[in-house]
Write a protein that holds these residues in place. Structure first.
Motif, PDB file in Angstrom:
ATOM      1  N   SER A 221       1.013  -1.221  -0.262  1.00 62.22           N
ATOM      2  CA  SER A 221      -0.194  -0.650  -0.369  1.00 62.22           C
ATOM      3  C   SER A 221       1.069   0.927   0.075  1.00 62.22           C
ATOM      4  CB  SER A 221      -0.852  -0.048   1.301  1.00 62.22           C
ATOM      5  OG  SER A 221      -0.269   0.107   2.202  1.00 62.22           O
ATOM      6  N   TRP A 222      -0.111   2.045   0.218  1.00 60.49           N
ATOM      7  CA  TRP A 222       0.872   3.809   0.200  1.00 60.49           C
ATOM      8  C   TRP A 222       1.374   4.211   1.523  1.00 60.49           C
ATOM      9  CZ3 TRP A 222       2.956   6.643  -3.813  1.00 60.49           C
ATOM     10  CH2 TRP A 222       2.039   6.590  -5.368  1.00 60.49           C
ATOM     11  N   SER A 223       1.237   3.285   1.999  1.00 55.37           N
ATOM     12  CA  SER A 223       1.314   3.456   3.391  1.00 55.37           C
ATOM     13  C   SER A 223       2.750   2.880   3.761  1.00 55.37           C
ATOM     14  CB  SER A 223       0.587   3.565   4.768  1.00 55.37           C
ATOM     15  OG  SER A 223       0.035   1.973   4.516  1.00 55.37           O
ATOM     16  N   ASP A 224       2.599   2.230   3.447  1.00 60.81           N
ATOM     17  CA  ASP A 224       3.965   1.166   3.017  1.00 60.81           C
ATOM     18  C   ASP A 224       4.894   1.680   2.004  1.00 60.81           C
ATOM     19  OD1 ASP A 224       2.713  -1.096   4.570  1.00 60.81           O
ATOM     20  OD2 ASP A 224       2.651  -2.101   2.999  1.00 60.81           O
ATOM     21  N   ALA A 225       4.929   1.595   0.967  1.00 60.53           N
ATOM     22  CA  ALA A 225       6.239   2.930   0.485  1.00 60.53           C
ATOM     23  C   ALA A 225       6.788   4.160   0.921  1.00 60.53           C
ATOM     24  CB  ALA A 225       5.185   3.194  -1.172  1.00 60.53           C
ATOM     25  N   VAL A 226       5.450   5.292   1.962  1.00 60.02           N
ATOM     26  CA  VAL A 226       6.006   6.075   2.201  1.00 60.02           C
ATOM     27  C   VAL A 226       6.772   5.450   3.563  1.00 60.02           C
ATOM     28  CG1 VAL A 226       5.548   8.168   3.981  1.00 60.02           C
ATOM     29  CG2 VAL A 226       4.564   7.514   2.023  1.00 60.02           C
ATOM     30  N   THR A 227       6.311   4.478   4.422  1.00 62.04           N
ATOM     31  CA  THR A 227       7.098   4.713   5.988  1.00 62.04           C
ATOM     32  C   THR A 227       8.743   3.811   5.152  1.00 62.04           C
ATOM     33  OG1 THR A 227       5.607   3.976   6.615  1.00 62.04           O
ATOM     34  CG2 THR A 227       7.613   2.911   7.179  1.00 62.04           C
ATOM     35  N   MET A 228       8.506   3.217   3.891  1.00 63.78           N
ATOM     36  CA  MET A 228       9.828   2.199   3.741  1.00 63.78           C
ATOM     37  C   MET A 228      11.089   3.840   2.931  1.00 63.78           C
ATOM     38  SD  MET A 228      10.691  -0.699   4.137  1.00 63.78           S
ATOM     39  CE  MET A 228      12.195  -0.519   3.057  1.00 63.78           C
ATOM     40  N   PHE A 229      10.088   5.034   2.602  1.00 60.96           N
ATOM     41  CA  PHE A 229      11.210   6.176   2.173  1.00 60.96           C
ATOM     42  C   PHE A 229      11.601   6.749   3.118  1.00 60.96           C
ATOM     43  CE2 PHE A 229      10.914  10.598   0.798  1.00 60.96           C
ATOM     44  CZ  PHE A 229      11.875   9.982  -0.157  1.00 60.96           C
ATOM     45  N   VAL A 230      10.582   7.266   4.615  1.00 60.85           N
ATOM     46  CA  VAL A 230      11.375   7.694   4.910  1.00 60.85           C
ATOM     47  C   VAL A 230      12.359   7.435   5.709  1.00 60.85           C
ATOM     48  CG1 VAL A 230      10.995   8.928   7.648  1.00 60.85           C
ATOM     49  CG2 VAL A 230       9.060   9.395   5.219  1.00 60.85           C
ATOM     50  N   VAL A 231      12.450   5.953   6.180  1.00 60.36           N
ATOM     51  CA  VAL A 231      13.204   5.015   7.097  1.00 60.36           C
ATOM     52  C   VAL A 231      14.960   4.696   6.265  1.00 60.36           C
ATOM     53  CG1 VAL A 231      13.986   2.791   7.943  1.00 60.36           C
ATOM     54  CG2 VAL A 231      11.553   3.508   8.117  1.00 60.36           C
ATOM     55  N   LEU A 232      14.418   4.791   4.511  1.00 57.74           N
ATOM     56  CA  LEU A 232      15.900   4.565   4.042  1.00 57.74           C
ATOM     57  C   LEU A 232      16.229   6.511   3.952  1.00 57.74           C
ATOM     58  CD1 LEU A 232      14.231   3.000   1.099  1.00 57.74           C
ATOM     59  CD2 LEU A 232      16.780   2.085   3.201  1.00 57.74           C
ATOM     60  N   VAL A 233      15.427   7.143   3.607  1.00 57.02           N
ATOM     61  CA  VAL A 233      16.467   7.892   3.988  1.00 57.02           C
ATOM     62  C   VAL A 233      17.577   8.571   4.617  1.00 57.02           C
ATOM     63  CG1 VAL A 233      15.722  10.759   3.724  1.00 57.02           C
ATOM     64  CG2 VAL A 233      14.353   9.497   2.167  1.00 57.02           C
TER      65      VAL A 233
END
Length: 363
Positions: A221-233
């Motif tokens: 889902s979009w929430s998974d993508a946003v969480t992954m992006f923030v953590v990776l940054v």
């Protein structure tokens, strides 16, 4: 430029890659043009596979059509298919692959062991155990764990397993061989716990947990993508700040201390980052087998480096996961999760890596 790829390639493994010292203000960086070129090629490959994967949906589209829709040229039906359904899956495939590849590079570098990855050390198994508890018993006795969310539960499981592994391994430092042995034991223990949980769960819950355990991005889902992006940054920023110390640490604890690097502190920071990004990746797509093991080794050889760089390893991981997802959507039987593809490829790669290690040990 990969922040950790600043050690010259070993002459026996690959041709020596040229490096250039770049000065920015008062800081100097070692720039590896070959590694930068490899990173650019891997980025392009990941983006092409990303577009192909999005196009292989219920509304078949070419990569050009996908780019057109992403740039705002699609009709209402195309926009729904791409933005609401396929784009989150494609982004999670990229980000999960990058996270697992980067995590593997970090653990392999600080432990100086090509087998020391999140899935071999029990970290992903610990995260999986916590996630399975949420999936199977989140509505009963584990409701308190379900309340904090699947991502937080997987993170707790991964960090808890890593802490136990660190305590059991520590003997005035981390012995790489002991680390792998303890990790294998932790993996076996967590897998036994998962099997026990599945025997006590309802049939419908077991089916959902089994598909997740294999590894799949279909429900992303979009929430998974946003969480992954923030953590990776955040993770990339921390790794970049520790790039020099991590590179020095790969030479050994004694050399690192001689150069003024606090080996234990750097190891702790890098391992925490590796555990966090691996656990978050597991919470989004399940424990995709062997990506963290395979991606750094392939990236290291392509970049002609002596240690796996976290950025090129992450890009290689993104290529592996998105490529596996494309195979599942176009060539393999419908409904097959991407974890099956990564496990099949990684199993062969593990055998090859073990043969290489044995040959080096016998020389």
């Amino acid at each position: 430029m990969d922040p950790i790829e600043n050690i010259e390639a070993h002459p026996s493994d690959a041709p020596r890659a040229r490096r250039t010292v770049v000065s920015l203000g008062g800081a100097a960086f070692v720039f590896n043009p070959w590694a930068a070129g490899v990173g650019a090629v891997l980025t392009a490959a990941a983006l092409v596979l990303f577009a192909v994967g999005i196009g292989a949906s219920e509304l078949p589209m070419s990569p050009i059509d996908v780019v057109r829709i992403l740039c705002g040229g699609g009709n209402s039906f195309e926009n729904v298919v791409v933005f609401d359904s396929q784009l989150p899956i494609g982004l999670v495939s990229l980000l999960v692959g990058f996270a697992l590849g980067m995590s593997g590079a970090l653990t392999q570098t600080v432990t100086r062991n090509p087998l020391a990855t999140a899935d071999m050390l029990g970290i992903t198994s610990g995260a999986s155990a916590a996630a399975v508890v949420v999936i199977t018993f989140g509505s009963t006795w584990a409701s308190w764990l379900a309340d904090i969310g699947l991502t937080s539960a997987a993170l707790i499981g991964g960090l808890g397993t890593a802490l136990m592994m660190y305590v059991l391994t520590w003997r005035r430092g981390i012995d790489p061989i002991r680390l792998v042995l303890v990790g294998v034991a932790m993996t076996a223990g967590m897998q036994a716990l998962i099997a026990f949980l599945l025997t006590r769960a309802e049939v419908t819950q077991v089916a959902a947990a089994q598909r997740w355990i294999v590894g799949s991005v279909d429900g992303a889902s979009w929430s998974d993508a946003v969480t992954m992006f923030v953590v990776l940054v955040v993770a990339i920023a921390v790794v970049a700040s520790q790039s020099r110390n991590t590179a020095v640490l790969s030479l050994g604890d004694d050399v690192a201390r001689g150069l003024g690097v606090r080996a234990n502190a750097v190891t702790g920071v890098v391992l925490v980052v590796a555990v966090v990004i691996a656990a978050v990746a597991v919470s989004a797509a399940g424990p995709l087998a062997f990506v963290a093991l395979l991606a750094p080794q392939v990236a290291m050889r392509l970049a002609r480096a002596e240690i796996p760089g976290p950025i090129t390893s992450g890009l290689m991981g993104a290529v592996l996961v998105t490529g596996g997802e494309v195979l599942c959507r176009t060539v393999l039987p419908a409904g097959l999760p991407v974890g099956v593809v990564t496990a099949a490829i990684g199993g062969v790669a593990l055998i090859y890596l073990m043969i290489q290690i044995n040959r080096k040990a016998s020389v």
